[in-house]
Scaffold this active site. Structure first.
Site, mmCIF file in Angstrom:
data_model
loop_
_atom_site.group_PDB
_atom_site.id
_atom_site.type_symbol
_atom_site.label_atom_id
_atom_site.label_comp_id
_atom_site.label_asym_id
_atom_site.label_seq_id
_atom_site.Cartn_x
_atom_site.Cartn_y
_atom_site.Cartn_z
ATOM 1 N N ASP A 21 1.000 -1.233 0.224
ATOM 2 C CA ASP A 21 -0.070 0.074 -0.134
ATOM 3 C C ASP A 21 0.820 1.078 0.330
ATOM 4 O O ASP A 21 0.156 2.190 -0.639
ATOM 5 C CB ASP A 21 -0.940 0.258 0.864
ATOM 6 N N GLU A 43 3.083 6.396 -3.167
ATOM 7 C CA GLU A 43 3.645 6.565 -3.624
ATOM 8 C C GLU A 43 3.697 6.499 -5.266
ATOM 9 O O GLU A 43 4.217 8.287 -5.734
ATOM 10 C CB GLU A 43 5.226 6.530 -3.171
ATOM 11 N N ASP A 97 -8.726 -4.907 5.109
ATOM 12 C CA ASP A 97 -7.277 -4.168 5.561
ATOM 13 C C ASP A 97 -7.981 -2.125 5.293
ATOM 14 O O ASP A 97 -7.795 -1.989 4.489
ATOM 15 C CB ASP A 97 -6.627 -4.288 5.100
ATOM 16 N N GLU A 144 0.945 -0.663 7.238
ATOM 17 C CA GLU A 144 1.015 -1.435 9.216
ATOM 18 C C GLU A 144 1.688 -2.565 8.854
ATOM 19 O O GLU A 144 2.414 -2.311 9.693
ATOM 20 C CB GLU A 144 -0.276 -1.673 9.435
ATOM 21 N N HIS A 159 -1.405 15.939 5.489
ATOM 22 C CA HIS A 159 -1.251 14.891 5.534
ATOM 23 C C HIS A 159 -2.160 14.344 7.220
ATOM 24 O O HIS A 159 -2.806 13.788 7.367
ATOM 25 C CB HIS A 159 -0.238 14.176 6.149
#
Length: 784
Positions: A385, A390, A429, A434, A479
């Site tokens: 992910d 990116e 998910d 993570e 963010h």
């Protein structure tokens, strides 16, 4: 017989923006009123065109400047089929943005898989583009403009701006380089620097600038965007827009064995994947800062040393991400031109060469992954992910180019998170990164789409963080506030439960509708439009709209309005099952409900509208969108239509409140009964004909020609040429009962008009001045 009254554009706009005062005392007020009047004139024109073709005009406004940000309907008087047509359409209608100066110049044009075309234009004054002012014109396969969206700064002033550019572009680049604190070190560019001329609004003042882009990794990683005053060489604004992934992940370590595609050269194996239309290459910086570094290689095809672990996962994951975009959207690399995908692992910031680098970023030309301290990140590129995140930054840069600040920057981050989730392909998910974040702390992550508050992100607009637009303020919280559209996505995804469709909607919104300074509300509108484009007649668009409403972005349709969004022919709900009753609501004064069904043969069609809480009306349209029957009883009397169809075909039903009548408490009941089995086999036959008007026709001309084929259930006419004075002289095609099938003006070529029944009539009428070629019909068809 009563006449259905439509909601005026003025009333529609008043829902979104305040009107200018009616008692001006100065020139500025008079000018503002004049601009508003001109804007309304354009919108009234759009409304009339939309209504005449059975479409609904919708206008969404920008909360900051009151300009339209998204307009849908049928907007153009003549078809738009070239970039020049798009430019002319926008320039002719620029008053809708309350502009004093400038014209629109096409930047790019793309045709999508639905046959729709999208022209991206930007506002230009004296040959200089206005930064951030761009509009996209969207057309269907026939060149009809069905939507316009974007962001325009109405305050850009007229002037001889080109004369203000006293600095050459190469000098602007040198000036931008000189503004960096390089401490005597040389720049090692990863892409050649560029300088683009713009008019730029800095704190209310308009300036001629060069927008300089500098991408490099040494002496520090950067994707610098520098605005240089083109008149005096001063630095207007500077920022490093290096797109980094936020700090989240579990850091479970490296995965097991990967199957890699390699390149064998002179007995040595290289991490170069040549199995895709775009090459995938993986390099190592070997704990340094040189980019792209050295391509990872080995003497055998088993890359099993500790130093290669990061490269193995990055090389594998990059290929997975490439395949995701190629397989699902036919996108060939981030720029859709097959550019090589370069990634570098084990990178360190040259400013701190002895410290591990805990981040990953897209620098404008390649992806870079730090070596990781093990405290925060470990093996960053091992998380699929994160790699997808990116890579999506690169796609965003080449499409919507969402500005990396405030809400547009938060959308930029959110889109990368959303596609990181899609690419990872684990529906339950909702965590980002993570697998690689804080390996000693199990169960944590960089962000959560399901619950952004777990990682100090807001989940609704009520908690939106107004942070400074500086590097220390995360460029306005890109963010941080991304948690809000992330939460909206989670709500939509769990409501729709079809990621295959949802990823198509998000990709279309990102690449087709979003523009540089799109806000959260614009994203909602773009996603709803994309859903209606791709999946008309479903509840996907409504569920996306409701999800954004739940996080405080925009208003919503009441949940009981079962079949929304079905406010246009294009988004009609269906097909209706013959003889089945459907219940729904007219939920507001502007709500219109469309449905459709497919009759398998000619015969009797009945439509009944009952259980009416208010005065509702009922209409029936054929497949061309032409009204063929209606029922307009007064008060709450039930409505009923009985119509004899001459042949099989698609039909539409419209339910609307008379003069804005609606009820959110009582549902109406709709039932359509129609032929469900076919009759005798029929087919099209064609013959050459010669039906032409005089060339040129005269002023004040009116004449009708007729084509009849006895026994036919429908006929068609092929116009090889049609040219009249646009908007004044018309060619009208009717059936034998005088029902208008089509009305044409301006210039068209090579198009066909289908008419129910055995007769078509063609009437040319002209006004008292200016004439044109007229028309030629070279072929007729009949169905029997």
């Amino acid at each position: 017989m009563k006449k259905v009254l439509g909601i005026s554009v003025a009333a529609l706009l008043m829902l979104n923006t305040a009107m200018v005062g009616a008692a001006p005392n100065d020139n500025a007020s008079m000018k503002a009123i004049d601009k508003e009047a001109k804007k309304m004139k354009v919108l009234e024109k759009f409304s009339e065109k939309s209504q005449s073709s059975g479409k609904e005009l919708k206008v969404y406004t920008n909360g900051a400047n009151g300009n339209p940000s998204f307009i849908t309907g049928n907007l153009a008087e003549s078809s738009v089929k070239t970039a020049k047509d798009a430019e002319n359409f926008m320039t002719q209608n620029k008053d809708v943005f309350k502009l004093d100066a400038g014209s629109f110049v096409n930047k790019s044009a793309e045709t999508d898989k639905l046959g729709m075309k999208h022209y991206k234009t930007r506002l230009v004054i004296d040959g200089i583009p206005v930064y951030g002012s761009e509009v996209i014109i969207h057309t269907d396969a026939n060149g009809n403009v069905y939507a316009v969206n974007g962001n325009v700064n109405s305050q850009a002033p007229a002037g001889s701006w080109s004369k203000e550019f006293k600095l050459a572009a190469d000098k602007a680049i040198k000036t931008a380089e000189g503004s960096l604190d390089l401490k005597g070190k040389n720049i090692e560019y990863t892409a050649a620097p560029t300088a683009e001329a713009y008019l730029y609004n800095k704190d209310g003042k308009w300036l001629p600038v060069y927008y300089v882009t500098m991408q490099f990794l040494s002496p520090f990683p950067a994707n610098m965007k520098v605005f240089v005053n083109a008149s005096n060489g001063n630095i207007v604004e500077s920022r490093n827009e290096l797109k980094k992934s936020s700090t989240t992940g579990t850091g479970v370590g490296l995965y097991g064995t990967r199957n890699l595609n390699l390149d064998l050269v002179s007995g040595k194996y290289y991490m170069r994947d040549l199995t895709h239309p775009a090459t995938v290459e993986t390099y190592t910086a070997n704990y340094g800062s040189t980019l792209p570094g050295t391509m990872v290689s080995d003497t055998d095809n088993n890359f099993n040393s500790t130093a290669q672990f990061d490269a193995v996962d990055v090389h594998y994951n990059t290929a997975v991400v490439y395949n995701f975009y190629k397989d699902n959207f036919n996108r060939n690399s981030y720029d859709n031109n097959g550019t090589t995908l370069k990634s570098t692992v084990l990178y360190r910031d040259p400013q701190y060469p002895n410290d591990p680098y805990d981040n990953a970023f897209w620098n404008g030309s390649q992806m870079v992954y730090g070596d990781g301290s093990g405290t925060y990140f470990k093996h960053i590129g091992s998380a699929l992910d994160v790699v997808g995140h990116e890579f999506t930054h690169a796609i965003t840069e080449r499409t919507a180019n969402l500005a990396y600040e405030n809400q547009s920057g938060a959308l930029n981050e959110s889109m990368s998170d959303v596609f990181g989730y899609f690419i990872e392909g684990q529906p339950t998910d909702w965590l980002m990164g993570e697998d690689v974040w804080t390996p000693s702390t199990p169960g944590d992550a960089l962000r959560s789409l399901q619950d952004p508050t777990l990682y100090n992100q807001p989940a609704t607009m009520a908690d939106y963080k107004n942070l400074p637009n500086t590097e220390s303020g995360d460029w306005g919280g890109v963010h941080t506030n991304s948690g809000i559209p992330n939460k909206a996505f989670y709500l939509a995804a769990t409501s729709i439960n079809d990621n295959t469709k949802l990823e198509q909607v998000y990709y279309r919104a990102l690449t087709t509708y979003l523009t540089q300074y799109a806000q959260f509300a614009d994203a909602k509108t773009a996603l709803v439009q994309a859903a209606n484009d791709l999946y008309p007649g479903t509840t996907i668009a409504q569920k996306i709209s409701d999800a954004f409403t739940q996080v405080g972005i925009g208003s919503s349709t009441p949940s009981q309005d079962t079949y929304e969004s079905n406010n246009t022919l294009a988004t009609a709900y269906g097909p209706l099952t013959s003889g089945t009753a459907y219940s729904s609501y007219i939920y507001s004064a502007s709500d219109v409900d469309y449905y459709y069904f497919n009759a398998a043969a000619g015969g009797t069609i009945t439509v009944n509208l009952t259980n009416l809480p208010k005065d509702y009306d009922l209409y029936l349209y054929n497949s061309a969108g032409t009204q063929v029957a209606k029922s307009e009883n007064g008060s709450t009397t039930s409505e009923a239509i009985s119509y004899t169809a001459s042949a099989a075909g698609k039909f539409y039903v419209k339910v609307v409140g008379y003069s804005g009548a609606y009820s959110t408490s009582t549902a109406y009941s709709l039932k359509a009964t129609y032929p469900t089995s076919g009759g005798p086999t029929q087919q099209w036959y064609y013959e050459t004909v010669s039906l032409s008007s005089p060339h040129n026709y005269t002023n004040s001309y009116s004449a009708t020609q007729t084509y009849t084929k006895t026994g036919a259930t429908k006929v068609s006419l092929h116009f090889s040429r049609l040219e009249t004075e646009a908007n004044y002289d018309f060619v009208t095609v009717t059936d034998k009962n005088g029902n208008v099938i089509g009305k044409y003006s301006g210039t068209k070529a090579a198009f066909t008009v289908e008419v129910p029944g055995d007769t078509a009539k063609i009437t040319l009428t002209s006004d008292s001045s200016v004439t044109g070629y007229g028309y030629d019909i070279d072929q007729a068809g009949y169905y029997q």
